[in-house]
Design a protein around this motif. Structure first.
Motif, PDB file in Angstrom:
ATOM      1  N   GLY A 249       0.857  -1.177   0.000  1.00 17.65           N
ATOM      2  CA  GLY A 249       0.000   0.000   0.000  1.00 17.65           C
ATOM      3  C   GLY A 249       0.893   1.227   0.000  1.00 17.65           C
ATOM      4  O   GLY A 249       2.117   1.119  -0.118  1.00 17.65           O
ATOM      5  N   ILE A 250       0.284   2.394   0.137  1.00 14.16           N
ATOM      6  CA  ILE A 250       1.068   3.609   0.349  1.00 14.16           C
ATOM      7  C   ILE A 250       0.548   4.287   1.610  1.00 14.16           C
ATOM      8  O   ILE A 250      -0.576   4.021   2.060  1.00 14.16           O
ATOM      9  N   ASP A 251       1.370   5.167   2.159  1.00 17.78           N
ATOM     10  CA  ASP A 251       0.973   5.907   3.350  1.00 17.78           C
ATOM     11  C   ASP A 251       0.030   7.029   2.903  1.00 17.78           C
ATOM     12  O   ASP A 251       0.461   8.031   2.331  1.00 17.78           O
ATOM     13  N   THR A 252      -1.267   6.836   3.162  1.00 17.13           N
ATOM     14  CA  THR A 252      -2.255   7.778   2.623  1.00 17.13           C
ATOM     15  C   THR A 252      -2.337   9.074   3.433  1.00 17.13           C
ATOM     16  O   THR A 252      -3.102   9.966   3.087  1.00 17.13           O
ATOM     17  N   GLU A 253      -1.556   9.154   4.524  1.00 15.23           N
ATOM     18  CA  GLU A 253      -1.464  10.454   5.213  1.00 15.23           C
ATOM     19  C   GLU A 253      -0.343  11.285   4.611  1.00 15.23           C
ATOM     20  O   GLU A 253      -0.484  12.481   4.384  1.00 15.23           O
ATOM     21  N   VAL A 254       0.778  10.630   4.359  1.00 14.82           N
ATOM     22  CA  VAL A 254       1.904  11.337   3.730  1.00 14.82           C
ATOM     23  C   VAL A 254       1.531  11.737   2.302  1.00 14.82           C
ATOM     24  O   VAL A 254       1.916  12.796   1.817  1.00 14.82           O
ATOM     25  N   TRP A 255       0.745  10.850   1.642  1.00 21.62           N
ATOM     26  CA  TRP A 255       0.354  11.105   0.261  1.00 21.62           C
ATOM     27  C   TRP A 255      -1.148  11.423   0.207  1.00 21.62           C
ATOM     28  O   TRP A 255      -1.954  10.587  -0.169  1.00 21.62           O
ATOM     29  N   ASP A 256      -1.486  12.630   0.640  1.00 23.57           N
ATOM     30  CA  ASP A 256      -2.882  13.077   0.608  1.00 23.57           C
ATOM     31  C   ASP A 256      -2.923  14.443  -0.091  1.00 23.57           C
ATOM     32  O   ASP A 256      -2.444  15.430   0.467  1.00 23.57           O
ATOM     33  N   PRO A 257      -3.486  14.491  -1.311  1.00 24.36           N
ATOM     34  CA  PRO A 257      -3.419  15.749  -2.073  1.00 24.36           C
ATOM     35  C   PRO A 257      -4.117  16.919  -1.379  1.00 24.36           C
ATOM     36  O   PRO A 257      -3.804  18.073  -1.633  1.00 24.36           O
ATOM     37  N   ASP A 258      -5.023  16.581  -0.469  1.00 21.46           N
ATOM     38  CA  ASP A 258      -5.812  17.623   0.189  1.00 21.46           C
ATOM     39  C   ASP A 258      -5.067  18.275   1.356  1.00 21.46           C
ATOM     40  O   ASP A 258      -5.417  19.387   1.776  1.00 21.46           O
ATOM     41  N   THR A 259      -4.056  17.574   1.907  1.00 24.91           N
ATOM     42  CA  THR A 259      -3.360  18.113   3.093  1.00 24.91           C
ATOM     43  C   THR A 259      -1.843  18.158   2.924  1.00 24.91           C
ATOM     44  O   THR A 259      -1.147  18.664   3.794  1.00 24.91           O
ATOM     45  N   ASP A 260      -1.323  17.623   1.848  1.00 20.32           N
ATOM     46  CA  ASP A 260       0.121  17.535   1.611  1.00 20.32           C
ATOM     47  C   ASP A 260       0.764  18.920   1.729  1.00 20.32           C
ATOM     48  O   ASP A 260       0.447  19.831   0.958  1.00 20.32           O
ATOM     49  N   PRO A 261       1.678  19.112   2.701  1.00 15.86           N
ATOM     50  CA  PRO A 261       2.250  20.451   2.904  1.00 15.86           C
ATOM     51  C   PRO A 261       3.159  20.906   1.765  1.00 15.86           C
ATOM     52  O   PRO A 261       3.483  22.094   1.683  1.00 15.86           O
ATOM     53  N   ASP A 262       3.567  19.988   0.890  1.00 16.37           N
ATOM     54  CA  ASP A 262       4.491  20.352  -0.190  1.00 16.37           C
ATOM     55  C   ASP A 262       3.807  20.799  -1.477  1.00 16.37           C
ATOM     56  O   ASP A 262       4.482  21.158  -2.432  1.00 16.37           O
ATOM     57  N   VAL A 263       2.466  20.716  -1.529  1.00 18.77           N
ATOM     58  CA  VAL A 263       1.806  20.983  -2.816  1.00 18.77           C
ATOM     59  C   VAL A 263       0.671  22.000  -2.680  1.00 18.77           C
ATOM     60  O   VAL A 263       0.196  22.278  -1.584  1.00 18.77           O
ATOM     61  N   THR A 264       0.241  22.540  -3.837  1.00 16.15           N
ATOM     62  CA  THR A 264      -0.986  23.324  -3.911  1.00 16.15           C
ATOM     63  C   THR A 264      -2.121  22.315  -3.727  1.00 16.15           C
ATOM     64  O   THR A 264      -2.333  21.465  -4.582  1.00 16.15           O
ATOM     65  N   ASN A 265      -2.828  22.384  -2.594  1.00 14.27           N
ATOM     66  CA  ASN A 265      -3.765  21.300  -2.248  1.00 14.27           C
ATOM     67  C   ASN A 265      -4.998  21.246  -3.141  1.00 14.27           C
ATOM     68  O   ASN A 265      -5.449  22.254  -3.657  1.00 14.27           O
ATOM     69  N   PHE A 266      -5.505  20.036  -3.285  1.00 13.92           N
ATOM     70  CA  PHE A 266      -6.743  19.840  -4.045  1.00 13.92           C
ATOM     71  C   PHE A 266      -7.394  18.539  -3.613  1.00 13.92           C
ATOM     72  O   PHE A 266      -6.713  17.609  -3.172  1.00 13.92           O
ATOM     73  N   ALA A 267      -8.735  18.516  -3.731  1.00 10.99           N
ATOM     74  CA  ALA A 267      -9.456  17.288  -3.390  1.00 10.99           C
ATOM     75  C   ALA A 267     -10.234  16.768  -4.584  1.00 10.99           C
ATOM     76  O   ALA A 267     -10.772  15.667  -4.545  1.00 10.99           O
ATOM     77  N   THR A 268     -10.288  17.554  -5.652  1.00 11.21           N
ATOM     78  CA  THR A 268     -11.017  17.122  -6.848  1.00 11.21           C
ATOM     79  C   THR A 268     -10.155  17.398  -8.077  1.00 11.21           C
ATOM     80  O   THR A 268      -9.279  18.269  -8.048  1.00 11.21           O
ATOM     81  N   PRO A 269     -10.428  16.671  -9.178  1.00 11.27           N
ATOM     82  CA  PRO A 269      -9.659  16.892 -10.399  1.00 11.27           C
ATOM     83  C   PRO A 269      -9.721  18.355 -10.866  1.00 11.27           C
ATOM     84  O   PRO A 269      -8.715  18.900 -11.338  1.00 11.27           O
ATOM     85  N   ALA A 270     -10.896  18.981 -10.706  1.00  6.46           N
ATOM     86  CA  ALA A 270     -11.025  20.354 -11.204  1.00  6.46           C
ATOM     87  C   ALA A 270     -10.036  21.278 -10.494  1.00  6.46           C
ATOM     88  O   ALA A 270      -9.406  22.140 -11.108  1.00  6.46           O
ATOM     89  N   LYS A 271      -9.874  21.057  -9.203  1.00  7.84           N
ATOM     90  CA  LYS A 271      -8.985  21.926  -8.418  1.00  7.84           C
ATOM     91  C   LYS A 271      -7.506  21.610  -8.630  1.00  7.84           C
ATOM     92  O   LYS A 271      -6.633  22.359  -8.194  1.00  7.84           O
TER      93      LYS A 271
END
Ligand code: ADP
Ligand code: GLC
Length: 477
Positions: A249-271
């Motif tokens: 599996g992967i660590d879904t906390e480290v790899w969470d697009p909605d909360t990842d501190p290293d990225v412009t966050n998004f929870a949907t494809p549009a965003k």
């Protein structure tokens, strides 16, 4: 709580050269809710020693392959550890396996025999008040642990498992080291740990462990074939009854697009568009309306990236772009750098950069993994979670994690990516054309992104499979 000792040479976030570290780092937390306490035994590399909180000495070994060693029980970055503090073996500049010139340390056989030796000691005598029910060895670096475990008599009450993360690495040592490595004389046979006149620590692990696992069901089947078994397929076939494939599996906390501190966050494809724009800007790529494909990888023969160099012109001619982050083989580094110098649609960063790898996944329209073999692969799962469409070779764990956009899967809405086979430049080129076609059909593309982001790539299911496996061999209460 039942107890398992995980024996590994890498563990994220402390020390990492590849996916093994991610897996070893994520398993303890995934197993805990299932009633299994996992403590990880790691070599005391400088990177590990400097990260430890609150240490207690639990063992001293006066003659561990040329020096005195201590075992420390410690915590670091949320992990429970035993650390093998053996400065004569591990306190060095350079990486876990290679010196600062990129050459294998000459004493790697002794360095990793020491890891196995101490693992077997802990599993036989306990460390402090802790005693495992199961010893779980990872790859060749831990392959001798089950051999020593049997020699010490601990195998009578502690079960052992070895996980093959990559059969390409056999852990070879010259046969004349047999005695120095404290290995039984009768083991130096083709039925034991001998591999064409040498000692193979991986083969030792395969033959001495109670169970063998690998990191995907497809790779488990592939390992039994000469094409993928790399000379050890016969051993694997002879132990097919105790072999299973458990997907990473992967660590879904480290790899969470909605909360990842290293990225412009998004929870949907549009965003996600903002993250793509940010990545283009960071990499110096103009938005020309085509798909942005990303590679984050070690640059080695395994990963098939030479095929991408051949297949790339067709993709670029259809306004596709490539951003690559990787390091490894000098020839490949140079070839990709040259492509970036001569093509405005190609951007390359040579090096290892964890934070950038997150931004690349966040910004990618597609993630390319054209591996010749891939035991599991993690980046295609990061891709799914970050709404990037994986384009993968149909092999190993890539085949098990990506649902190919064939007509039926597109019609039913199940498709999450593109698989190609055989693993050739022509087939990859075909897959890249299909990628552009899908990207141009906005409705289908959005649907695929949504389905991809909904896939369960967590450890939940696989941790339960490990727990069931441990229960079947350990002396669980
Ligand atoms: P492998 O273990 O064979 O390299 P995996 O896909 O299982 O393949 O794991 C690779 C891991 O290493 C992933 O976590 C990936 O993001 C990371 N990685 C590989 N190359 C780089 C790089 N240049 N910079 C940052 N992370 C990288
Ligand atoms: C190896 C494999 C990779 C796998 C990783 C973790 O490095 O090459 O496919 O994902 O181990 O199991």
């Amino acid at each position: 709580m039942n107890r398992v000792l995980s024996v590994t040479s890498e563990c994220a976030p402390l020390i990492k050269t590849g996916g093994l570290a991610d897996v070893a780092g994520a398993l303890p937390a995934a197993l805990k809710p299932l009633g299994w306490e996992m403590i990880t035994l790691l070599p005391g590399y400088p990177q590990v020693m400097s990260a430890l909180d609150k240490t207690t000495d639990v063992m001293v070994e006066h003659d561990l392959f040329g020096g005195t060693a201590r075992v420390l029980k410690a915590k670091a970055k949320g992990l429970q550890l035993f650390v093998l503090d053996a400065p004569h073996l591990y306190d060095r500049d350079g990486g876990p396996y290679l010196d600062t010139d990129g050459k294998d340390y000459g004493d790697n056989p002794q360095r990793f025999a020491a890891l196995g030796w101490i693992a077997a000691k802990i599993a036989t005598d306990g460390a402090g008040d802790w005693m495992p029910d199961v010893l779980h060895a990872h790859d060749w670096q831990a392959g001798l642990a089950p051999v020593y475990l049997r020699a010490f008599g601990g195998a009578a009450w502690v079960g052992s498992v070895i996980t093959v993360h990559n059969i390409a690495f056999h852990g070879l040592a010259p046969a004349h080291l047999r005695k120095e490595l404290r290995l039984p004389a009768d083991g130096l046979t083709p039925e034991g740990f001998e591999f064409w006149g040498q000692i193979s620590t991986l083969k030792a692990g395969l033959n001495w462990s109670d169970r063998i696992t690998t990191v995907s069901p497809t790779y488990a089947r592939e390992l039994m074939t000469p094409e993928f078994g790399m000379g050890l397929d016969g051993v694997i076939r002879s132990r097919a009854g105790v072999l299973s494939g458990i997907l990473n599996g992967i660590d879904t906390e480290v790899w969470d697009p909605d909360t990842d501190p290293d990225v412009t966050n998004f929870a949907t494809p549009a965003k996600k568009r903002a993250a793509t724009a940010a990545l283009r800007e960071e990499m110096g790529l103009e938005d020309n309306g085509g798909p942005l494909a990303v590679v984050v990888s070690r640059l080695t023969e395994q990963k098939g990236l030479d095929l991408l160099i051949e297949a790339l012109p067709g993709f670029l001619s259809r306004d596709g772009q490539l951003a690559l982050l990787g390091s490894g083989d000098g020839g490949l580094e140079e070839a990709f750098q040259q492509l970036a110098d001569t093509h405005s649609g190609v951007a390359v960063r040579i090096g290892y950069d964890e934070a950038l790898s997150h931004r690349m996944m966040a910004g990618a329209d597609a993630v390319l993994v054209p591996s010749r073999f891939e035991p599991c692969g993690l980046t295609q799962m990061y891709a799914l979670r970050y709404g990037a469409i994986p384009v993968v070779a149909r092999t190993g764990g890539l085949a098990d994690t990506v649902i190919d956009a064939n007509a039926a899967a597109l019609r039913s809405g199940a498709a999450t990516g593109i698989q190609f086979y055989p693993v050739t430049a022509e087939a990859l080129s075909g897959a890249l054309h299909q990628l552009v076609d899908l990207f141009e059909d906005t409705k289908i593309w959005k649907k695929m992104q949504k389905t991809a982001m909904r896939q369960d790539v967590s450890w939940a299911g696989s941790a339960a499979e490990y727990a069931a496996l441990y229960e079947s061999i350990g002396t669980a209460e």
